[in-house]
Design a protein around this motif. Structure first.
Motif, short mmCIF file in Angstrom:
data_model
loop_
_atom_site.label_atom_id
_atom_site.label_comp_id
_atom_site.label_asym_id
_atom_site.label_seq_id
_atom_site.Cartn_x
_atom_site.Cartn_y
_atom_site.Cartn_z
N GLU A 321 3.41 23.50 -8.62
CA GLU A 321 2.27 22.89 -9.87
C GLU A 321 2.90 21.49 -10.03
O GLU A 321 2.02 20.67 -10.16
CB GLU A 321 2.47 23.97 -10.90
N HIS A 325 -0.11 19.52 -7.56
CA HIS A 325 -0.93 19.57 -8.48
C HIS A 325 -1.25 18.26 -9.37
O HIS A 325 -1.95 17.72 -9.66
CB HIS A 325 -1.41 20.82 -9.18
N ASN A 456 -6.07 18.35 -9.55
CA ASN A 456 -6.16 18.02 -8.08
C ASN A 456 -6.26 16.46 -7.83
O ASN A 456 -7.21 15.93 -8.08
CB ASN A 456 -7.32 18.80 -7.35
N VAL A 470 -5.66 27.03 -8.62
CA VAL A 470 -4.64 26.37 -8.16
C VAL A 470 -4.03 27.25 -6.83
O VAL A 470 -4.62 28.31 -6.54
CB VAL A 470 -3.09 26.80 -8.82
#
Length: 470
Positions: A321, A325, A456, A470
């Protein structure tokens, strides 16, 4: 496949250089380099590939994000994962032969970059602290030695009743370095609420503070600390941080008459620091599926439920993450306004595993003025600013425009969670904070200690929309 409505106008699109240099684009490039037949040219195609190839995906995350540990044997097997006395339903077990240590993953960067900054901290009283990686490692070593001296080992539970501060981070890292399980909550929780939670998991050690300040008011913790340690007979030691008057010319440590710990032995944080000499931190590696954190449901439908998260699951998922991300990298400064009673605390602290510095604030985020968090972000060169949608709504209603007072030169990403970020708040962020900004309206949960939808960095941001699953 996800498609964007044609009527929606992008508020932000990453420029070509930023997109090309992002971690997630590098991840895609590595996949294609290994298999030129792959058709992955955007986020949606990558996401679909991860759904179709979950084992391959998580193997690649392990290598790409630089997990420290032993990844051997199968990636998955079908069987039962046993955590203590809890036997989940027959299901997929990930990395059944792998071993790792969460604290080792968070501190590994610091062993190679000891003079860089690991933590920048400020509280409402204006007290400021800075920890290099070297200093952080020294404090973790000392706390680890103290925990070993009182026989804390793999599988024991260590609890923190603490504000988000370097002390909470150090205590957690010391405990988890030994393979112990960490659980925490915030000092604003009432004693009965804490007893309901910690009483279920039977902690051996309780870390707490003597008091704290919020909104200009001081709160003593002596009575609550005593009530909790007396009610939970598994607690053998209480370690109290002299926090209430930190940085002031007043006595900071509670006296023995102020703390009634029942049968538990009470020690002071500063005394522990003075009693041991720092040495190399020892890391006890445990199986991938061993318990790491115990979090709690809200308790709105009865007693709060315990939710156990594994060492490997948290390490891999948070690295994914943060790096894929949120495009977090070494030398970044990551700020999240959170408390130790929210899973975003665990998420925030894990940013150390990417070599990023933690920027921490403890106190009311709009006291004495709305300037406080933005002055901190500007002064410490924050690159990722994390907050709640309600906070953004509050400062917008007050007519506060951060960009008029602060350059926020280094700020690249703003994450908003906790509730829905309304379309008008998207407009506010780009008008009042920064126009060239990756705004990620994210959502997750305590049950996964992570996110379901997240940012993103290679795709546009659309008004009123979460960017991606995700």
């Amino acid at each position: 496949m996800l498609t964007k409505p044609t009527s929606s106008q992008a508020l932000w699109t990453p420029n070509a250089t930023r997109a090309a240099q992002s971690h997630i684009q590098q991840f895609i490039n590595e996949l294609i380099a290994d298999n030129p037949a792959l058709n992955i040219s955007d986020y949606q195609q990558l996401h679909q590939w991860t759904l179709d190839n979950p084992e391959h995906f998580w193997e690649r995350v392990w290598g790409f994000c630089g997990v420290v540990g032993s990844k051997q044997g199968q990636t998955t097997t079908l069987g039962e994962a046993v955590w203590g006395n809890v036997v989940p339903a027959r299901d997929t077990v990930w990395f059944p032969e792998a071993k790792l240590n969460y604290a080792e993953n968070l501190l590994d960067y610091g062993t190679r970059n000891p003079e860089k900054v690991a933590i920048l901290f400020q509280n409402e009283q204006g007290h400021v602290e800075q920890y290099t990686w070297k200093i952080l490692l020294e404090h973790v070593s000392i706390m680890q030695q103290w925990l070993q001296s009182i026989n804390v080992a793999e599988g024991d539970v260590v609890a923190g009743y603490l504000p988000h501060s370097p002390y909470a981070v150090i205590a957690m890292l010391a405990a988890t370095s030994l393979g112990a399980i960490w659980t925490s909550t915030s000092p604003d929780f009432g004693a009965e609420s804490v007893i309901e939670r910690f009483g279920q998991v039977k902690p051996k050690v309780l870390f707490c503070v003597d008091g704290y300040q919020f909104g200009g008011k001081s709160f003593s913790m002596a009575d609550k600390n005593s009530a909790i340690s007396n009610a939970i007979d598994s607690v053998t030691h209480v370690c109290t941080v002299g926090y209430q008057h930190l940085g002031q010319n007043e006595p900071s440590m509670p006296t023995s008459s102020q703390i009634n710990s029942g049968n538990a032995i009470n020690v002071e944080w500063e005394s522990v620091i003075g009693d041991f000499q720092s040495e190399s931190v020892h890391y006890h590696r445990v199986p991938f599926n061993s318990p790491l954190f115990i979090l709690y449901s809200s308790g709105t439908t009865g007693k709060p439920k315990c939710i156990v998260h594994s060492v490997g699951g948290i390490t891999l998922n948070h690295l994914k993450e943060h790096q894929l991300h949120c495009d977090v990298r070494s030398d970044d400064r990551v700020f999240y306004y959170t408390t130790c009673g929210w899973m975003m605390w665990n998420w925030h602290v894990s940013a150390l595993a990417s070599g990023a510095s933690l920027v921490i604030y403890d106190g009311n985020p709009i006291y004495p003025t709305e300037n406080v968090l933005w002055e901190l972000a500007n002064r410490t060169s924050v690159t990722l600013f994390g907050t709640a949608a309600k906070y953004l709504e509050a400062i917008e209603k007050n007519g506060f425009v951060p960009r008029e007072k602060f350059a926020l030169t280094h700020l690249r990403t703003l994450c908003s969670t906790g509730s829905v970020l309304y379309p008008e708040q998207f407009d506010y962020v780009y008008h009042a904070i920064k126009s060239d900004l990756h705004l990620a309206s994210i959502s997750g949960g305590t049950d996964i200690c992570g996110c379901f939808v997240l940012g993103n960095p290679i795709s546009p941001v659309y008004r009123g929309e979460c960017q991606a699953p995700v």
